[in-house]
Design a protein around this motif. Sequence first.
Motif, PDB file in Angstrom:
ATOM      1  N   SER A  49       0.834  -1.202   0.000  1.00 29.82           N
ATOM      2  CA  SER A  49       0.000   0.000   0.000  1.00 29.82           C
ATOM      3  C   SER A  49       0.871   1.255   0.000  1.00 29.82           C
ATOM      4  CB  SER A  49      -0.915   0.008   1.233  1.00 29.82           C
ATOM      5  OG  SER A  49      -0.137  -0.032   2.413  1.00 29.82           O
ATOM      6  N   LEU A  50       0.248   2.379  -0.335  1.00 31.72           N
ATOM      7  CA  LEU A  50       0.958   3.653  -0.400  1.00 31.72           C
ATOM      8  C   LEU A  50       1.331   4.124   1.009  1.00 31.72           C
ATOM      9  CD1 LEU A  50       1.797   6.077  -2.245  1.00 31.72           C
ATOM     10  CD2 LEU A  50      -0.399   7.090  -1.656  1.00 31.72           C
ATOM     11  N   ASP A  51       2.595   4.541   1.178  1.00 31.12           N
ATOM     12  CA  ASP A  51       3.014   5.114   2.455  1.00 31.12           C
ATOM     13  C   ASP A  51       3.925   6.302   2.209  1.00 31.12           C
ATOM     14  OD1 ASP A  51       5.574   4.112   1.859  1.00 31.12           O
ATOM     15  OD2 ASP A  51       5.211   2.258   2.964  1.00 31.12           O
ATOM     16  N   ALA A  52       4.269   6.998   3.292  1.00 30.81           N
ATOM     17  CA  ALA A  52       5.035   8.243   3.175  1.00 30.81           C
ATOM     18  C   ALA A  52       6.428   8.000   2.610  1.00 30.81           C
ATOM     19  CB  ALA A  52       5.123   8.916   4.549  1.00 30.81           C
ATOM     20  N   GLU A  53       7.052   6.877   2.956  1.00 30.27           N
ATOM     21  CA  GLU A  53       8.408   6.615   2.484  1.00 30.27           C
ATOM     22  C   GLU A  53       8.462   6.457   0.963  1.00 30.27           C
ATOM     23  OE1 GLU A  53      11.256   6.775   4.039  1.00 30.27           O
ATOM     24  OE2 GLU A  53      10.133   7.425   5.808  1.00 30.27           O
ATOM     25  N   LEU A  54       7.443   5.832   0.386  1.00 32.49           N
ATOM     26  CA  LEU A  54       7.396   5.688  -1.076  1.00 32.49           C
ATOM     27  C   LEU A  54       7.273   7.056  -1.747  1.00 32.49           C
ATOM     28  CD1 LEU A  54       5.084   2.563  -1.569  1.00 32.49           C
ATOM     29  CD2 LEU A  54       7.534   2.715  -1.968  1.00 32.49           C
ATOM     30  N   ILE A  55       6.436   7.923  -1.192  1.00 34.47           N
ATOM     31  CA  ILE A  55       6.262   9.263  -1.771  1.00 34.47           C
ATOM     32  C   ILE A  55       7.550  10.067  -1.641  1.00 34.47           C
ATOM     33  CG2 ILE A  55       4.967  11.412  -1.611  1.00 34.47           C
ATOM     34  CD1 ILE A  55       2.583   9.846  -0.639  1.00 34.47           C
ATOM     35  N   LEU A  56       8.206   9.997  -0.473  1.00 29.34           N
ATOM     36  CA  LEU A  56       9.461  10.716  -0.279  1.00 29.34           C
ATOM     37  C   LEU A  56      10.539  10.227  -1.243  1.00 29.34           C
ATOM     38  CD1 LEU A  56       9.671  10.970   3.620  1.00 29.34           C
ATOM     39  CD2 LEU A  56       9.394  12.842   2.005  1.00 29.34           C
ATOM     40  N   LYS A  57      10.598   8.937  -1.466  1.00 28.36           N
ATOM     41  CA  LYS A  57      11.580   8.382  -2.399  1.00 28.36           C
ATOM     42  C   LYS A  57      11.325   8.898  -3.809  1.00 28.36           C
ATOM     43  CE  LYS A  57      13.555   3.964  -3.891  1.00 28.36           C
ATOM     44  NZ  LYS A  57      13.466   2.483  -3.759  1.00 28.36           N
TER      45      LYS A  57
END
Length: 555
Positions: A49-57
């Motif tokens: 699922s989508l999380d903050a670490e994926l968006i930051l990366k």
Amino acid sequence: MLFLKKSVGLYVGTKTIQLAQLQYIAGKVHLTNFVHVDIFEDVQDTNKSLDAELILKALRKISYKSKIDLRKVNTVLLPGMVLLRYFQMPYISAEEMEEAVRFEAKKYIPFKLEEAVTGFYILRGKKETRKVGIISLVTKGEFIKNHLAMLNKVNITPISIETASFALLRFLEYSGEIEIKKSNAVVYFYEQRVNIIILKDGIPYFVRDVSLSKKEEWIDDETAELLIGSKTAIPADNRLTLLDDVLSDVKISLEYYKKELGKESVSKVILCGELDYFDSLFAPLNTAAEGSSKGVSSLPEYLSDKLNVSVKTIDPFKTIQCVKTKPLPHTFPMFPVTLGTALRGLVKTRIEIDLFRARKKTSLKTKILIRKMVLIEVAALLVSFLIMQLVFSAFVSKEQKILKKIRNSGSKFVEVSHFDQKQLKAGLDSIESRINIYNKLVKEKVYLTPKLSCLPKLTNAEIWLTKLNFENSFIVRRDKSNENSFNLQIKGNVFTAQKGTEVEMINEYVEKLKADVAFFKGFKIIKTGSVERSSFGDMPIMTFDLICSSDLDKK
């Protein structure tokens, strides 16, 4: 527009992140930089699922690949995070309008009004109706806070935040796709949702945002009952059923716009976003399209046949020039939104609402509360000083009467020969002492009341005073001379939405006190004591301490 002016737009979705840099060159807008990153590009687990670490990366990739300064970026929130409403209100003042719009928004938002950030645009009204049209944007303050925190972690600084719907409308208006004198509809597929916008003269009078995975809308109960009726949830994997559901939503929206808002029929529907999801659906529809006498080969053709209105898609490069030799994949669904976000810095549309600035505004209730607090504090201080002034005046009056009695009762002529030098010196000292007391207490007296009456007009709305102390004493100098010392201590607080300017405001306040002749009379110096950050309830404030003194050596 300015020659060679640049503007950067950033789109952050749940699947992709895009950044576009536009530049105005020789009368045309050119795309000089574009970066597209899939958030799940390096994820092996398809169920993650989508999380903050994926968006930051993904944001770090955007920053690295773009190789441009990202300290002035225009950004957007997804339409599902922002409520857009049109309504009418009577003519009122700007401050009253702000609070009235917030009160009106309370009818539609599914959270507390205290958590809301509102921005609005006032349309020109008709004099005979004495009403004006309002375009209002409402979002949760937490959405903006999380959005800014995410961007700040990767050193991206936004200068504006708006809804993605406005960015798309800006691009469509600049591209000439919107017919200004007619009513048009925009159907925008994104992130498993559909955003329906119906506008005329560039003004979005009707907006709906519906989930395709489950039936949910961010609208009030009355409108929901009229638009949705008793329809049940639709399975997300049945594309034909989903398409029928979208078609039904569009039909009902067009009917609501025409009947409830009293507008004319829509002349054109513009499709944008994730349209490729339905591409492979139309092979079987060529032979099995219900209610159609001919086969259809695309989504626009299908909707046009069902709605009996012109339905078109757009070409992003119709009016945007691309300076890169390698052609860009303009089939990216969110590409028009990203371009519209970047266009904010280059072109002006009829309606501009910046939620980034709206969140910094102090509400009318907060302003009234601060003013009431200031008035109460000033009134209490004035009453205290009036009482002290009465006591001090009574003491001075008593001393004056004693001096007058002594002066009147004394001999007019004194035989100097009857006194020796020591007695004359003692008499002279006694007279000089009384004269000195008279000069210090009466002649050279500094009155507090005129100074207190100066404070309200010299104190800004962002500053409120919390404490005033004064002292009046004699100072004995090394040369055995004495001097009347008068000191006034001023304590207060500073609150402003522009962080980092509190110290400058305190310095300006000190200069205003010095420049006022009535207040500064009798003083020789104003010194700044402690300046510290503190809080008043949930509001961050800065406290300060000033000393107004007639003594240059006062510490």
